[in-house]
Motif scaffolding. Sequence first.
Motif, PDB file in Angstrom:
ATOM      1  N   VAL B 104     -31.463 -58.147  -0.687  1.00  0.00           N
ATOM      2  CA  VAL B 104     -32.830 -58.475  -0.286  1.00  0.00           C
ATOM      3  C   VAL B 104     -33.402 -59.599  -1.146  1.00  0.00           C
ATOM      4  N   ALA B 105     -33.182 -59.532  -2.445  1.00  0.00           N
ATOM      5  CA  ALA B 105     -33.772 -60.524  -3.349  1.00  0.00           C
ATOM      6  C   ALA B 105     -32.992 -60.566  -4.653  1.00  0.00           C
ATOM      7  N   VAL B 106     -33.232 -61.631  -5.418  1.00  0.00           N
ATOM      8  CA  VAL B 106     -32.600 -61.748  -6.734  1.00  0.00           C
ATOM      9  C   VAL B 106     -33.655 -62.196  -7.736  1.00  0.00           C
ATOM     10  N   VAL B 107     -33.565 -61.648  -8.931  1.00  0.00           N
ATOM     11  CA  VAL B 107     -34.411 -62.069 -10.048  1.00  0.00           C
ATOM     12  C   VAL B 107     -33.514 -62.677 -11.116  1.00  0.00           C
ATOM     13  N   LEU B 108     -33.935 -63.808 -11.649  1.00  0.00           N
ATOM     14  CA  LEU B 108     -33.218 -64.408 -12.771  1.00  0.00           C
ATOM     15  C   LEU B 108     -34.131 -64.315 -13.995  1.00  0.00           C
ATOM     16  N   ALA B 109     -33.564 -63.856 -15.112  1.00  0.00           N
ATOM     17  CA  ALA B 109     -34.369 -63.650 -16.318  1.00  0.00           C
ATOM     18  C   ALA B 109     -33.542 -63.970 -17.552  1.00  0.00           C
ATOM     19  N   ASP B 110     -34.215 -63.980 -18.688  1.00  0.00           N
ATOM     20  CA  ASP B 110     -33.543 -64.321 -19.939  1.00  0.00           C
ATOM     21  C   ASP B 110     -32.591 -63.227 -20.415  1.00  0.00           C
ATOM     22  N   THR B 111     -32.869 -61.982 -20.030  1.00  0.00           N
ATOM     23  CA  THR B 111     -31.956 -60.893 -20.396  1.00  0.00           C
ATOM     24  C   THR B 111     -31.686 -60.036 -19.166  1.00  0.00           C
ATOM     25  N   GLU B 112     -30.578 -59.305 -19.224  1.00  0.00           N
ATOM     26  CA  GLU B 112     -30.246 -58.428 -18.105  1.00  0.00           C
ATOM     27  C   GLU B 112     -31.281 -57.307 -17.989  1.00  0.00           C
ATOM     28  N   ALA B 113     -31.746 -56.818 -19.146  1.00  0.00           N
ATOM     29  CA  ALA B 113     -32.727 -55.730 -19.120  1.00  0.00           C
ATOM     30  C   ALA B 113     -34.008 -56.180 -18.420  1.00  0.00           C
ATOM     31  N   THR B 114     -34.438 -57.402 -18.703  1.00  0.00           N
ATOM     32  CA  THR B 114     -35.650 -57.910 -18.054  1.00  0.00           C
ATOM     33  C   THR B 114     -35.419 -58.080 -16.554  1.00  0.00           C
ATOM     34  N   ALA B 115     -34.279 -58.648 -16.190  1.00  0.00           N
ATOM     35  CA  ALA B 115     -33.987 -58.854 -14.761  1.00  0.00           C
ATOM     36  C   ALA B 115     -33.975 -57.526 -14.020  1.00  0.00           C
ATOM     37  N   ARG B 116     -33.357 -56.517 -14.629  1.00  0.00           N
ATOM     38  CA  ARG B 116     -33.271 -55.215 -13.965  1.00  0.00           C
ATOM     39  C   ARG B 116     -34.637 -54.509 -13.928  1.00  0.00           C
ATOM     40  N   ALA B 117     -35.416 -54.676 -14.979  1.00  0.00           N
ATOM     41  CA  ALA B 117     -36.758 -54.083 -14.965  1.00  0.00           C
ATOM     42  C   ALA B 117     -37.618 -54.767 -13.901  1.00  0.00           C
ATOM     43  N   ALA B 118     -37.431 -56.078 -13.750  1.00  0.00           N
ATOM     44  CA  ALA B 118     -38.229 -56.837 -12.794  1.00  0.00           C
ATOM     45  C   ALA B 118     -37.928 -56.421 -11.356  1.00  0.00           C
ATOM     46  N   ILE B 119     -36.685 -56.168 -11.077  1.00  0.00           N
ATOM     47  CA  ILE B 119     -36.277 -55.768  -9.720  1.00  0.00           C
ATOM     48  C   ILE B 119     -37.086 -54.556  -9.243  1.00  0.00           C
ATOM     49  N   GLU B 120     -37.342 -53.650 -10.185  1.00  0.00           N
ATOM     50  CA  GLU B 120     -38.063 -52.420  -9.848  1.00  0.00           C
ATOM     51  C   GLU B 120     -39.515 -52.705  -9.440  1.00  0.00           C
ATOM     52  N   LEU B 121     -40.023 -53.870  -9.856  1.00  0.00           N
ATOM     53  CA  LEU B 121     -41.433 -54.178  -9.615  1.00  0.00           C
ATOM     54  C   LEU B 121     -41.655 -55.062  -8.386  1.00  0.00           C
ATOM     55  N   LEU B 122     -40.589 -55.455  -7.729  1.00  0.00           N
ATOM     56  CA  LEU B 122     -40.744 -56.248  -6.496  1.00  0.00           C
ATOM     57  C   LEU B 122     -41.276 -55.350  -5.393  1.00  0.00           C
ATOM     58  N   GLU B 123     -42.247 -55.850  -4.648  1.00  0.00           N
ATOM     59  CA  GLU B 123     -42.812 -55.054  -3.550  1.00  0.00           C
ATOM     60  C   GLU B 123     -42.398 -55.673  -2.226  1.00  0.00           C
ATOM     61  N   VAL B 124     -41.635 -54.907  -1.470  1.00  0.00           N
ATOM     62  CA  VAL B 124     -41.063 -55.399  -0.222  1.00  0.00           C
ATOM     63  C   VAL B 124     -41.538 -54.519   0.921  1.00  0.00           C
ATOM     64  N   THR B 125     -41.882 -55.129   2.042  1.00  0.00           N
ATOM     65  CA  THR B 125     -42.153 -54.324   3.240  1.00  0.00           C
ATOM     66  C   THR B 125     -41.046 -54.576   4.258  1.00  0.00           C
ATOM     67  N   TYR B 126     -40.663 -53.510   4.927  1.00  0.00           N
ATOM     68  CA  TYR B 126     -39.577 -53.574   5.904  1.00  0.00           C
ATOM     69  C   TYR B 126     -40.086 -53.093   7.258  1.00  0.00           C
ATOM     70  N   ASP B 127     -39.538 -53.637   8.316  1.00  0.00           N
ATOM     71  CA  ASP B 127     -39.669 -53.050   9.642  1.00  0.00           C
ATOM     72  C   ASP B 127     -38.332 -52.384   9.922  1.00  0.00           C
ATOM     73  N   VAL B 128     -38.316 -51.066   9.825  1.00  0.00           N
ATOM     74  CA  VAL B 128     -37.044 -50.344   9.928  1.00  0.00           C
ATOM     75  C   VAL B 128     -36.576 -50.321  11.381  1.00  0.00           C
ATOM     76  N   LEU B 129     -35.311 -50.662  11.590  1.00  0.00           N
ATOM     77  CA  LEU B 129     -34.730 -50.770  12.930  1.00  0.00           C
ATOM     78  C   LEU B 129     -33.721 -49.641  13.152  1.00  0.00           C
ATOM     79  N   PRO B 130     -33.406 -49.342  14.410  1.00  0.00           N
ATOM     80  CA  PRO B 130     -32.386 -48.309  14.668  1.00  0.00           C
ATOM     81  C   PRO B 130     -31.037 -48.736  14.087  1.00  0.00           C
TER      82      PRO B 130
END
Lengths: 172, 748
Positions: B104-130
């Motif tokens: 869905v998305a990628v975050v690039l950061a100075d450390t892996e911990a920051t990148a992984r923490a950032a992923i959790e904060l992304l807000e995504v809306t989906y239209d769920v399909l069959p």
Amino acid sequence: MTPDAIPRDRLTLWVNGREVSVIADPHDRLSHILRDRLGLTGLKEGCCEGECGACTVLVDDHPVASCLMLGFQAEGVRITTIEGLTQGGGLSGLQQAFLTYGAVQCGFCTPGMVMAAEGHLRANPDGDRAAIRHALAGNICRCTGFALIVDAVESEAERRQADLSNAMEAGA
Amino acid sequence: MGQVGKRLALIDGVEKVTGQMRFAADDAVAGLAHAALLFSPHPHARVLSLDAGKVLAMAGVIGVWWHQTTPQNGYNSAIWLAGQQLLADERMFPAVVRHVGDRVAVVLADTEATARAAIELLEVTYDVLPAILSPEGAQAHTGPTVDADRQPTYLNPVAEVALDHGDVAAAFARASHVSQTHVTTPRSHHCAIETHVCRAWPEANDRIAIHSPCQSVFAVQAVVAQALGIAADRLHVTKSPIGGSFGGKAEPILDPICAFLAMQTGRVVQLQLSRHETFTATRTRSATEGRMRIALAADGRILGRDVVVTVDIGAYCTGGAYLPGSMLQRMVRLYDVPAERYRGRAVYTNTLPTGAFRGYGSPQIHALGEIALDLAARDAGFDPVALRLRNIVGPGAIDPWQGLNLGNARGADCLRRGAKAFGWETRAKLAPGTGRFRRGVGMAAATHINGCFPGDDESTTATLGLQADGGIVLNCALHDLGCGSDTTLAQIAAEVLGLGLQNIRVTPADTDTCTYDLGTRASRMTYIVGEAVRKAALALDQAIRDAAALALNAAAQDLTLLQGCVQSARTRISLADLAAWLVARKTALPSATQTHRATANPGSFAAHFAEVEVDTLTGRVQVTDYLAAHDIGRAINPMLVEGQIHGGIQIGLGYALYEDVAVDPGTGRLRGDSFARYTLANAPEMPPIRTLLVEEAEPTGPFGAKAVGEIATVAVAPALVNAVNAALGTRLTDLPLLPERIILALQN
């Protein structure tokens, strides 16, 4: 809490016979500190949840999955990584046995496997094959099918036993 | 001399046992940026919006990208050369995600911990399909695979392959015994201990360097160029050491994203998956369901077979379109069957994409064929070994689909010698017992290919040269996956050149310095690349003797290479001295380049024999004895060959008994998504294994050698299933044989 907000403190470890000191987070895993902070990249991480054994190190001669231990839990103990087995140059007998018996393929699980075997042999020098197999149960290897690894460890146990009896005869 | 046939340790073994081998993520790099991916929680959904506000405010975050800010070129991660026609239905970040774990998305950061923490904060809306979560559902979702604009429709089937050979109806009409068996095979995961990882960084002249554990640097180059819509020569790909692949790293999954981020930011970028992500967002072996009808004559001759196979390839085509054909290819190369009808189809589902995994269709089709044949043998009263001996192809057989000569096919030797060494005749007659624990023996035969002929131009180029220091360097696009191919190839060169293994240095694959090669796959390294190396070594031998003739004032034909020296009866010079002499005289150092183009694809064969003990109370199976007989042609390094067989048995044992990522039919999520929930055979579970090598020399292989890497795992699962069925008198045909399936079969 973002990573920046975590308090940090000085951590002193005894690794491969040397005292080292780093500034670390309280929640930093030992594997992370050894590999990423101290540059001991012979230590591999395969799962970070204690299932694969690739990050095995010796803690006071006992094999431990270093991803399950916090760095601050390792203060005051002796830590040995794969880099600590070859001090003085050449390969250890166990490492040589891994080569001779074809116990190595891709090499990614190998450092952890060697450390698990080393820890087992230090506590169980008799080299019982069934005991070796069970001692390696926490280390996953996807290449070798394990038997050649067990062969290597068994042969090293025999070599150490022979060395021991030779030394005792020489002493007697 | 005398290098071939020796049990030599890996040429890179010291680096491996000391931990000095520099895997892709091992080198410390100043300013290394880390990427982390956000994966879809839905099996099918339109990505409507992404709010990265919180993430972009975080210290250490370099950027966030998703489908609206990344190239939307369709690509296929399984291509191995530019322009290859294969459904280009994948995107780095698709606007419509098609499986749980899609990107869905990628975050690039100075450390892996920051990148992984950032992923959790992304807000995504989906239209769920069959979503379609099973191959049965997929069968109704049919239509052309591309629309009028050549855009993928994701309709089924992705591919269909048919063979009609001989008169199948007549074969069944005159059969003494007719049987029908239905077999399902699971999605198994490669479980390489190194998780997927890639590094990329900008290079001079507007190029991007990619360093990754891959099976072909040229495949990485082709896929990334297609995904980014840039010229392939802007990509410089080098192969890092590989911490296991088994096909799992054959497709560049992370490389396009990593290269894109390096291009966008000018940083050195690392993208490494966690174990969970490697399970849920890379590839698995495709699940299959198949039905085989077998017509047997009274004397045990197979008169005809009628086979229908459906392959669930998951959400993207990848190489799945090839699978029905690959399965057919392997099926018709094992037994001499006068009438065959085959219908194979590959279908999309909204599940994790599938890809190459040790055997590429062989484990699936052999599970079907060898379990079906065993049950047919039981019903008709034939001994399983005798029935196979009655039908197995012999040397010089021609397959009915591609019309290829199978070479010095020694499957019958594997069956005879394996059965004798295992004590089959006696052990097969033993009663399984009547107590809680039942014993049984089972076996299976198998075949596999040697390279990609005739589907691809099966050629490769090797260069061997004398260096100024007296060493010999082998340059070829090599990707040793850990099987020891570098060692095997160096052994071949050393044999020809009268050197030791330590005199040969092997360079890893690099798109800038190596000639194109198909990569490490299709069991082609020893048989194809080995022959190129042998030819180059023969040419270098001549070139060195010509050069030494000048230095020694001797005739080249009187000189031989032995133990690092060029010598005649009266004089000698070491290679180091020869190199120094040539350099001092401004004379070119001897070097030889040879291209080998294969025009054959012989079969490798195997027969595996297993004994199992089944606990009828718990349904647990313990494999108590195992013997594998392999038609290897000639073992260049028997220790490495045996290592392949042992490792193949570990993977096959899991395939038979434990391993399934198990897509949940309700949610599309994987149940087996970690080592804790995906069971592998570990050291205590492995049986004692004996190996038996049939070395009858394949005339077209280097020193007679044939492949072993993939076939090592092919016969294992059917041999074990057949042993369990023999022990219990059951007809278990759904893999893996989980305890609950065994208990259920016993209750019925």
